[in-house]
Design a protein around this motif. Structure first.
Motif, PDB file in Angstrom:
ATOM      1  N   ILE A  14       0.830  -1.205   0.000  1.00 30.49           N
ATOM      2  CA  ILE A  14       0.000   0.000   0.000  1.00 30.49           C
ATOM      3  C   ILE A  14       0.861   1.250   0.000  1.00 30.49           C
ATOM      4  O   ILE A  14       0.484   2.283  -0.513  1.00 30.49           O
ATOM      5  N   SER A  17       2.820   1.447  -3.755  1.00 26.25           N
ATOM      6  CA  SER A  17       2.024   1.757  -4.933  1.00 26.25           C
ATOM      7  C   SER A  17       1.414   3.141  -4.895  1.00 26.25           C
ATOM      8  O   SER A  17       0.836   3.581  -5.868  1.00 26.25           O
ATOM      9  N   VAL A  18       1.487   3.812  -3.778  1.00 24.38           N
ATOM     10  CA  VAL A  18       0.952   5.163  -3.690  1.00 24.38           C
ATOM     11  C   VAL A  18       2.092   6.105  -3.334  1.00 24.38           C
ATOM     12  O   VAL A  18       2.710   5.962  -2.304  1.00 24.38           O
ATOM     13  N   GLY A 413      -3.431   3.225   6.567  1.00 22.30           N
ATOM     14  CA  GLY A 413      -3.445   2.187   5.545  1.00 22.30           C
ATOM     15  C   GLY A 413      -2.340   1.175   5.749  1.00 22.30           C
ATOM     16  O   GLY A 413      -2.551  -0.037   5.648  1.00 22.30           O
ATOM     17  N   ARG A 425      -1.520  -9.306  -3.673  1.00 25.75           N
ATOM     18  CA  ARG A 425      -2.137  -8.266  -2.858  1.00 25.75           C
ATOM     19  C   ARG A 425      -1.666  -8.384  -1.418  1.00 25.75           C
ATOM     20  O   ARG A 425      -1.393  -9.484  -0.932  1.00 25.75           O
ATOM     21  N   ARG A 458      -6.051   7.376  -5.170  1.00 29.27           N
ATOM     22  CA  ARG A 458      -5.514   6.012  -5.294  1.00 29.27           C
ATOM     23  C   ARG A 458      -5.398   5.366  -3.918  1.00 29.27           C
ATOM     24  O   ARG A 458      -5.764   4.197  -3.726  1.00 29.27           O
ATOM     25  N   LEU A 459      -4.896   6.120  -2.964  1.00 27.38           N
ATOM     26  CA  LEU A 459      -4.779   5.595  -1.605  1.00 27.38           C
ATOM     27  C   LEU A 459      -6.145   5.254  -1.032  1.00 27.38           C
ATOM     28  O   LEU A 459      -6.329   4.213  -0.392  1.00 27.38           O
ATOM     29  N   GLN A 462      -7.413   2.048  -2.556  1.00 25.44           N
ATOM     30  CA  GLN A 462      -6.704   0.879  -2.020  1.00 25.44           C
ATOM     31  C   GLN A 462      -7.269   0.485  -0.656  1.00 25.44           C
ATOM     32  O   GLN A 462      -7.401  -0.706  -0.350  1.00 25.44           O
ATOM     33  N   GLU A 465     -10.548  -1.205  -1.040  1.00 20.99           N
ATOM     34  CA  GLU A 465     -10.355  -2.615  -1.443  1.00 20.99           C
ATOM     35  C   GLU A 465     -10.092  -3.489  -0.229  1.00 20.99           C
ATOM     36  O   GLU A 465     -10.610  -4.612  -0.133  1.00 20.99           O
ATOM     37  N   GLU A 499      -5.383   4.221 -14.424  1.00 28.94           N
ATOM     38  CA  GLU A 499      -5.188   3.411 -13.228  1.00 28.94           C
ATOM     39  C   GLU A 499      -6.365   3.551 -12.276  1.00 28.94           C
ATOM     40  O   GLU A 499      -6.905   2.550 -11.782  1.00 28.94           O
ATOM     41  N   MET A 503      -9.091   0.635 -11.320  1.00 33.59           N
ATOM     42  CA  MET A 503      -9.229   0.237  -9.916  1.00 33.59           C
ATOM     43  C   MET A 503     -10.684   0.345  -9.461  1.00 33.59           C
ATOM     44  O   MET A 503     -11.241  -0.595  -8.881  1.00 33.59           O
TER      45      MET A 503
END
Length: 520
Positions: A14, A17-18, A413, A425, A458-459, A462, A465, A499, A503
């Protein structure tokens, strides 16, 4: 010399990717640090209004820096006349020549110190630089050298093209940093070089080629505080990159790591602040420097400062330095912050103090440090999770300014995930996720999803998810729907960012497809 400059170290999906990897984020912090220095009332280039010897003339300090156009024109005319007088006195070789030159230099220096925006252009157009270079010649009396260097200092504090005009003077300014010069002359020359280094990477490279770095580094070794303070400020400008080689060269100089720690520990707030900014750039740009400093007593000293100091100007670079140290290789984080060690607990408590602060920047920096710690081992995640920081972080996520919310979201996160094997993941740390969601953090993350900031969105996605996948008993989709999360994700259905679009669409399709709700 090939540097070991920072590379991306993926520590946690996490995090990685951010905003890229933690190590890359600290480099980004380094190249944008000028903004934070301005917030801390620290300037990259500094006008010298009072000499390094402490002497000053009342005429050089004008109470009204906001001059009228007429006053400015008069000051420019006087400056031009002062340069013309200096030309005559430099050429004069008769009785009292030295005194005449010093007096002429002093007069020019007064005009260049008169206002916040000195008449540098007028001095340059009148031909001041060649004259000042002549006055810097070796064998000249200290008073002459000091006044000439002072004039050059204030010229270098001007506009970019005015600073660049000092290029012909740089070799002499560097040379006067040597042991044969008096401390006052050395310090004034260092100030001038610091202004030049603060202007551009191009000028920093020129100074590095001319040997400014080891000469300035030697100035950290004496105990005269004003000299060390000026040298540290100049060095922080010289090594600020983005090329990491200067930072690596500095930390390899014999005695420098020990002196850095000593000055931070023993110096007053003003001195410690300048040295802390050196540490910021060392740890932001060079893995070699980070490794060397991690093995010293630096972390303990930084934590003590965080705990004891009330100086905002000092706390900012100290927080940044601590964050840099734990933002790179996982083994360094594990080395400097040993779980169940007293120092680690003290560090968390010091960061809690900053989270409680009324100062926006301390909240943000403390959250950034915690986000880097939380991107480490599961033990570090649990350490933060069980600390007093958690209710503070949840409150900041819901109430703070957007930039603080984003840093806090990184912390929360990262606390909820453990690194997965391979490239899969991240694994959910279930008790952390459940308690954070029940604590009300979902609303804050959905606010990030709704924001126009791509990194924040994006964060947020995530974390959504994680909620959809990880909450027990299929509770995740219902919680997200209850907070209007479906609508927040569907706004990305045709978003220009591929992206984010993929997502969001994948989450909606996977968890809120045609079969969603049929079993109720």
């Amino acid at each position: 010399m090939a540097d070991e400059g920072l590379v991306s170290h993926k520590r946690d999906p996490i995090k990685a990717s951010v905003g890229n990897a933690a190590a890359q984020r600290r480099r980004q912090h380094a190249v944008t640090v000028g903004k934070e220095r301005r917030e801390a009332l620290m300037r990259t280039k500094r006008l010298c209004r009072v000499g390094v010897s402490g002497d000053f003339d009342e005429a050089s300090i004008d109470d009204s820096d906001m001059m009228s156009e007429e006053d400015q024109a008069i000051l420019e005319a006087l400056t031009s006349a002062a340069v013309e007088e200096l030309k005559l006195d430099v050429a004069y070789q008769g009785k009292g020549a030295i005194e005449k030159r010093v007096n002429a230099l002093r007069e020019l220096r007064r005009f260049l110190s008169r206002s916040e925006f000195p008449p540098v252009e007028a001095a340059l157009q009148a031909g001041a630089i060649p004259l000042l270079i002549q006055c810097l010649s070796f064998g000249s009396p200290d008073e002459q050298l000091l006044e000439a260097a002072w004039c050059l200092t204030n010229i270098a504090a001007g506009k970019p093209e005015e600073t660049k005009a000092l290029l012909p003077a740089l070799p002499l300014l560097v040379a006067h940093l040597g042991e044969k010069s008096s401390l006052h002359v050395v310090e004034q020359c260092a100030w001038a070089l610091g202004n030049v280094a603060g202007e551009s990477e191009e000028l920093r490279n020129v100074l590095l080629l001319q040997g400014a770095l080891p000469a300035l580094a030697r100035m950290l070794l004496p105990n005269k505080r004003s000299t060390v303070r000026t040298a540290a400020w100049a060095l922080s400008n010289l090594i600020k990159g983005p090329d990491p080689r200067a930072a690596t060269e500095l930390i390899k100089i014999d005695g420098i790591p020990d002196r850095i720690v000593r000055h931070l520990k023993k110096g007053d707030d003003e001195l410690a602040t300048e040295v802390a900014w050196v540490v910021v750039y060392l740890t932001a740009l060079s893995n070699v420097a980070t490794t060397i400093l991690a093995k010293s007593d630096l972390v303990q000293v930084l934590v003590e400062i965080l705990d004891m100091s009330t100086s905002l100007q000092l706390l900012i670079p100290v927080l940044r330095s601590l964050g840099n140290l734990v933002a790179g290789e996982p083994h360094i984080t594990n080395f400097v912050l040993v779980v169940r060690h007293a120092l680690t607990g003290d560090a968390i408590q010091a960061l809690v103090k900053c989270l409680k602060s009324e100062h926006h920047i301390l909240n943000k920096e403390a959250a950034w440090v915690l986000s880097n710690i939380a991107a480490g081992s599961v033990e570090h995640k649990r350490l933060i999770y069980s600390s007093e920081a958690m209710p503070l972080l949840l409150n900041l996520l819901s109430r703070a300014a957007f930039d603080i919310k984003k840093e806090v979201a990184y912390v929360l996160g990262n606390i909820c995930v453990a690194p997965a094997e391979g490239s899969g993941r991240p694994n959910v740390i279930l008790d952390h996720l459940v308690n954070l969601v029940h604590g009300g953090c979902l609303t804050g993350f959905l606010d990030l999803v709704r924001s126009a900031d791509v990194e924040a969105a994006r964060l947020g996605l995530q974390f959504i998810e994680l909620v959809l996948r990880g909450m027990p008993n299929g509770e995740g989709p219902k919680l997200v729907e209850r907070e209007d999360g479906i609508d927040a994700m569907e706004r990305y259905q045709f978003h220009e960012n591929e992206e984010l679009r993929n997502m969001a669409n994948e989450l909606v399709d996977s968890y809120f497809g045609e079969e969603y709700g049929l079993d109720e």
